[in-house]
Design an enzyme around this catalytic site. Structure first.
Site: not given
Length: 159
Positions: A87, A90, A113
């Site tokens: 997830r 995603e 960063s």
């Protein structure tokens, strides 16, 4: 012993003693719980004093203590197969282009960063189901435009 074996040993000790990550990170202290847990899971290194504290707490050998202080090979295969990790993957794949566009519009040509970086994780109570709040703060690193003729900017800060 390989680093993966030390991680499994640490997880076995955590289970045997019925300790939470909070208990472990509070006992070791010295830096973010995310970094401590990451180090105990083999993704980060602990500074020597914290590696010593972790080894004492967990009953590790001097060799295992030294392993906690070594720079690890970081990362996991992509895409991740664990549903929670997937997830996050995603989230970046779907929202990443918008993050990129908004960061570049605000800061210029560069990156955020993940090394000079802070992360905080919180639980937010909610009657419809508690929520996970993750706050990330990374230093903006502009691209360097090398080989310029003196008329072009040296770095990709917003003009």
């Amino acid at each position: 012993m390989k680093r993966e074996q030390l991680t499994e040993k640490i997880l076995d000790i955590k289970r045997e003693k019925n300790w939470s990550w909070k208990h472990i990170t509070d006992a070791i202290g010295g830096m973010s719980p995310v970094l401590i847990v990451g180090a105990l899971l083999g993704q980060m290194k602990l500074p020597r004093p914290l590696a010593e504290k972790a080894a004492t707490l967990l009953g590790l050998s001097i060799t295992e203590q030294r392993m906690l202080n070594e720079i690890p090979t970081r990362g996991t295969p992509m895409p991740p197969t664990d549903p929670l990790l997937y997830r996050f993957f995603e989230l970046v794949m779907v929202n990443g282009p918008a993050f990129k566009a908004l960061i570049e519009e605000e800061f210029g040509d560069g990156i955020m960063s993940a090394i000079d970086f802070d992360l905080n994780l919180e639980r937010l109570p909610n009657p419809k189901g508690d929520r996970v709040k993750i706050t990330m703060s990374g230093k903006f690193l502009p691209y360097k435009y090398y080989g310029g003729d003196g008329e072009s900017p040296e770095y990709g800060f917003k003009e």
